[in-house]
Design an enzyme around this catalytic site. Structure first.
Site, short mmCIF file in Angstrom:
data_model
loop_
_atom_site.label_atom_id
_atom_site.label_comp_id
_atom_site.label_asym_id
_atom_site.label_seq_id
_atom_site.Cartn_x
_atom_site.Cartn_y
_atom_site.Cartn_z
CB CYS A 87 -0.94 0.02 1.20
SG CYS A 87 -2.11 -1.35 1.23
CG HIS A 328 -6.37 1.93 0.33
ND1 HIS A 328 -5.20 2.32 -0.28
CD2 HIS A 328 -5.99 1.06 1.31
CE1 HIS A 328 -4.17 1.71 0.29
NE2 HIS A 328 -4.63 0.94 1.27
#
Length: 374
Positions: A87, A328
């Site tokens: 991420c 996200h």
């Protein structure tokens, strides 16, 4: 005087963020990234750069950064490098490009990240025996199983429980994120940073009308007694973001305002508490109170645990909403944080000091601080 090789962001753009299977579902990773690369170059009046560095987590392989650079028409001589720090990949790509400028390897780099969860290929381990089917999986290992390799959701529940973050506080944080994003959308505060894709010109996920009472009705999403729900967690998303990093000498020569990199750090913690990965990095780069904080809101409880540990007021984070509201898109999310800082500190304020940070799979974190310059 700031050194001539200090890296500065002088242009920053992103696509709207779409939900997986939603508005951007037809676009592969390179198709999302290429228009953003072109837009960033156009903003700065450049035709080409020394290299393109893009974070990506679940793409098809084959160096998506190079494919996107070619699709963007940057020329065969621009190499392309794809970064995977889960991420944190988009922010890690920006930090790496900054390091290359500091080293004198080049003067202008496109850096950021991209993720198309909608078009990510199916993955499988080969069959152990000839008559067995392949073993399909949804994510790669973050750590050896004997150390502990929890999924994101259960790990977020663990971190929130150990930090004493209540469900009520998490829901209030999520409501605030959506409310801020909706206000920013309606006020047009995202317009200058967005690159429309296929007619899509706004983020898909922000929801008006969320209340703490409504969110309280959601059941735990990951563990029976957990506090993370579908409403106080981020979504699974598609999107791309990129910035143009140049040397301070280049910036001064062309008279461009920008976002100067002050400090960066990468850290790691116990993979079982992967959501706290950014905390040591934040503590190492933060020597004063930031005017703006952009922290990736993967899960409200995990985010609040990080902010509390780092001594950051939760109300100062993501002034126009964060990943819980906006989404996200894994490989792009770290770059989205810098795009948002650029929009706030450079385009709107013209001054200020900001923090961009996030945690990632495996217990890794990246943190950066930035200062607006004119």
């Amino acid at each position: 005087m700031t050194g001539d090789l200090t890296p500065v962001v002088v242009a920053a753009r992103r696509t709207p963020i779409g939900s997986a299977g939603g508005a951007l579902r037809r676009f592969a990773a390179d198709e999302l990234a290429a228009p953003v690369l072109r837009a960033v170059l156009a903003d700065a009046g450049l035709d080409t750069v020394d290299d393109v560095l893009l974070g990506n987590v679940f793409g098809p392989g084959g160096n998506p950064a190079r494919v996107a650079a070619l699709r963007a028409g940057l020329g065969h001589e621009v190499p392309g490098l794809t970064v995977d720090r889960q991420c944190a990949s988009g922010l890690a790509a920006i930090v790496l490009a900054a390091a290359m400028i500091r080293a004198g390897a080049g003067e202008a780099y496109l850096a950021g990240g991209v993720e198309s969860a909608s078009t990510a290929p199916l993955r499988a381990w080969p069959a152990r025996a000839g008559d067995e089917p392949p073993d399909f999986y949804t994510r790669a290992p973050f750590a050896p199983a004997e150390i502990g390799d929890p999924d994101m959701g259960p790990a977020a529940d663990l971190v929130a429980a150990e930090a004493g973050i209540s469900r009520e506080r998490q829901d209030a944080f999520a409501v605030r994120s959506h409310a801020r994003a909706v206000r920013a959308q309606r006020a047009g505060r995202f317009t200058a940073e967005l690159v429309p894709i296929g007619g899509v010109d706004r983020d898909e996920r922000p929801r008006a009308g969320f209340t703490v009472e409504r969110l309280a009705r959601f059941r735990p999403a990951f563990t029976p007694d957990g506090t993370a729900t579908a409403a106080n967690s981020c979504g699974v998303n598609d999107g791309a973001a990129a910035v143009l990093l140049v040397s301070e000498a280049y910036r001064r020569r062309h008279g461009l305002p920008g976002l100067r990199l002050v400090a960066s750090a990468t850290s790691a913690v116990d993979p079982n508490r992967l959501g706290l990965g950014a905390v040591p990095a934040i503590k190492s780069v933060l020597d004063r109170t930031p005017d703006v904080v952009e922290f990736n809101e993967a899960f409200a409880g995990q985010t609040l645990a990080c902010l509390d540990s780092a001594g950051i007021d939760e109300h100062t984070v993501s002034p126009d909403g964060g990943a819980i509201a906006l989404g996200h898109p894994w490989g792009a999310s770290g770059a989205v944080l810098v795009v948002r800082l650029f929009a706030t500190l450079v385009r709107r304020r013209g001054s200020g000091f900001g923090l961009a940070a996030l945690s990632a799979g495996g217990g890794v974190g990246v943190a950066t601080t930035w200062e607006a310059v004119s």
